[in-house]
Design a protein around this motif. Structure first.
Motif, PDB file in Angstrom:
ATOM      1  N   CYS A  75      17.889 -23.206  92.867  1.00 29.16           N
ATOM      2  CA  CYS A  75      19.148 -22.604  92.403  1.00 29.16           C
ATOM      3  C   CYS A  75      19.725 -21.661  93.447  1.00 29.16           C
ATOM      4  N   TYR A  76      18.855 -20.908  94.099  1.00 27.59           N
ATOM      5  CA  TYR A  76      19.249 -19.919  95.108  1.00 27.59           C
ATOM      6  C   TYR A  76      19.998 -20.578  96.258  1.00 27.59           C
ATOM      7  N   SER A  77      19.411 -21.664  96.791  1.00 29.04           N
ATOM      8  CA  SER A  77      20.051 -22.368  97.903  1.00 29.04           C
ATOM      9  C   SER A  77      21.362 -23.017  97.475  1.00 29.04           C
ATOM     10  N   SER A  78      21.395 -23.532  96.245  1.00 26.92           N
ATOM     11  CA  SER A  78      22.606 -24.209  95.768  1.00 26.92           C
ATOM     12  C   SER A  78      23.735 -23.229  95.473  1.00 26.92           C
ATOM     13  N   THR A  79      23.415 -21.969  95.346  1.00 27.11           N
ATOM     14  CA  THR A  79      24.452 -20.956  95.142  1.00 27.11           C
ATOM     15  C   THR A  79      25.239 -20.689  96.427  1.00 27.11           C
ATOM     16  N   THR A 282      18.334 -15.905 103.077  1.00 33.76           N
ATOM     17  CA  THR A 282      19.119 -16.882 102.315  1.00 33.76           C
ATOM     18  C   THR A 282      18.800 -18.325 102.689  1.00 33.76           C
ATOM     19  N   LEU A 283      18.439 -18.576 103.958  1.00 30.43           N
ATOM     20  CA  LEU A 283      18.256 -19.952 104.425  1.00 30.43           C
ATOM     21  C   LEU A 283      16.814 -20.282 104.783  1.00 30.43           C
ATOM     22  N   LEU A 284      16.146 -19.400 105.502  1.00 32.99           N
ATOM     23  CA  LEU A 284      14.836 -19.755 106.055  1.00 32.99           C
ATOM     24  C   LEU A 284      13.697 -19.610 105.055  1.00 32.99           C
TER      25      LEU A 284
END
Length: 329
Positions: A75-79, A282-284
């Motif tokens: 969910c975090y990445s898709s936000t 946020t990404l790694l």
């Protein structure tokens, strides 16, 4: 922040995300890089969730936490990443004010929940390694559910309070957000009015949501390291250190970069590094968490081997077993 005077106070209806770089020649390369990161992140985390749900041997407290972490990371990445990828591909970096506030809300909710959840996971490992005789009592199903529910609820409450304050603000031109997503600090700089209350409350919430879980996590891993040092076997001690050091590296990078962005007072150098720090949390970290926490574990490899055997035949399972023996050695 004092109310702006003498500036264009026309209410903004949309924002422009300036992104990571304005150089046209690197836009497509960044798009490909972030697309690969997003696909690998989603595939790894969804795989972990499916394995934990489908395989009864993974219905243990540790994998219950790992399944929740992978669900959260999905969910975090898709936000964040779909909006970033669309802007890089099309060149349209605009986002509506409601869309920006929605992204900020879910980002804050999920990031805070992950801080709490990582602390809960470190406590689980502390009890398993340092208090093994108490593990069945302390980490029974009801307690695990309470820890996970508390992690999600804590993130939800903190983000809801922050958003209740931010949504009362009026945003004025210029409407450019110097970031690759709708983050609190660059967004609040576009407000026309007094933001001192919103800034202070958000700083207090950020401190609670990051420093307390970080200290609990570091304390748990310190106790784990002391226990590992008492292991008589050299090979066993090295293997345990390898596992714990990789976990500790990931959580330190995650907590450390978040604390630098949201808690530590800003000077000019730190403000310029905000985007760099943001890339890490946020990404790694969503990208490496499945590998560090789950896909290296023997139980997960065995569960994955059974799935591969079911769908692709015994050859894939044999290759995975050979890889597992190589890793173990």
């Amino acid at each position: 922040m004092e109310e702006r005077k003498g500036e264009n106070q026309t209410s903004a209806r949309e924002f422009i995300l300036l992104g990571i770089s304005n150089a046209p020649e690197v836009q497509f390369l960044l798009f490909l890089l972030f697309l690969v990161i997003y696909v690998v992140t989603m595939a790894g985390n969804i795989l972990i969730v499916l394995l934990v749900v489908a395989n009864r041997h993974l219905h243990t407290p540790m994998y219950f936490f790992l399944g929740n972490l992978s669900c959260l990371e999905t969910c975090y990445s898709s936000t964040l990443l779909p909006q970033l990828l669309a802007g890089l591909l099309t060149g349209d970096r605009t986002i509506s004010v409601p869309g920006c506030l929605t992204q900020l809300y879910f980002f804050g909710f999920l990031a805070a929940s992950e801080c709490y959840l990582l602390a809960a996971m470190s406590y689980d490992r502390y009890v398993a390694i340092c208090k093994p005789l108490h593990y069945a009592v302390r980490m029974k199903a009801r307690n695990c559910l309470l820890l996970v529910a508390g992690s999600w609820t804590g993130g939800f409450l903190g983000s809801t309070i922050m958003m209740a304050l931010v949504s009362q603000l009026r945003f004025c031109a210029p409407n450019e957000i110097d970031h690759f997503f709708c983050d609190f600090t660059p967004l609040i700089q576009l407000s026309c009015g007094d933001t001192s209350l919103t800034t202070w409350v958000t700083w207090i919430l950020s401190s609670i949501e990051t420093l307390a879980p970080f200290l609990l996590t570091m304390t748990s891993y310190a106790c784990i390291m002391v226990t590992i040092l008492r292991i008589p076997s050299t090979s066993g001690r090295q293997k345990a250190f390898s596992t714990c050091s990789s976990h500790l590296t990931v959580v330190t990078v995650f907590y450390g970069t978040i604390i630098m962005v949201y808690v530590v007072p800003k000077n000019r150098t730190l403000r310029e590094l905000n985007k760099v720090f943001s890339v890490f949390y946020t990404l790694l970290t969503p990208l490496v968490n499945p590998l560090v926490y789950s896909l290296r574990n023997r139980e997960v490899k065995e569960a994955l081997g059974k799935v591969l055997h079911t769908f692709f035949g015994p050859n894939c399972q044999q290759k995975l077993h050979r890889s597992q023996r190589g890793t173990a050695s």
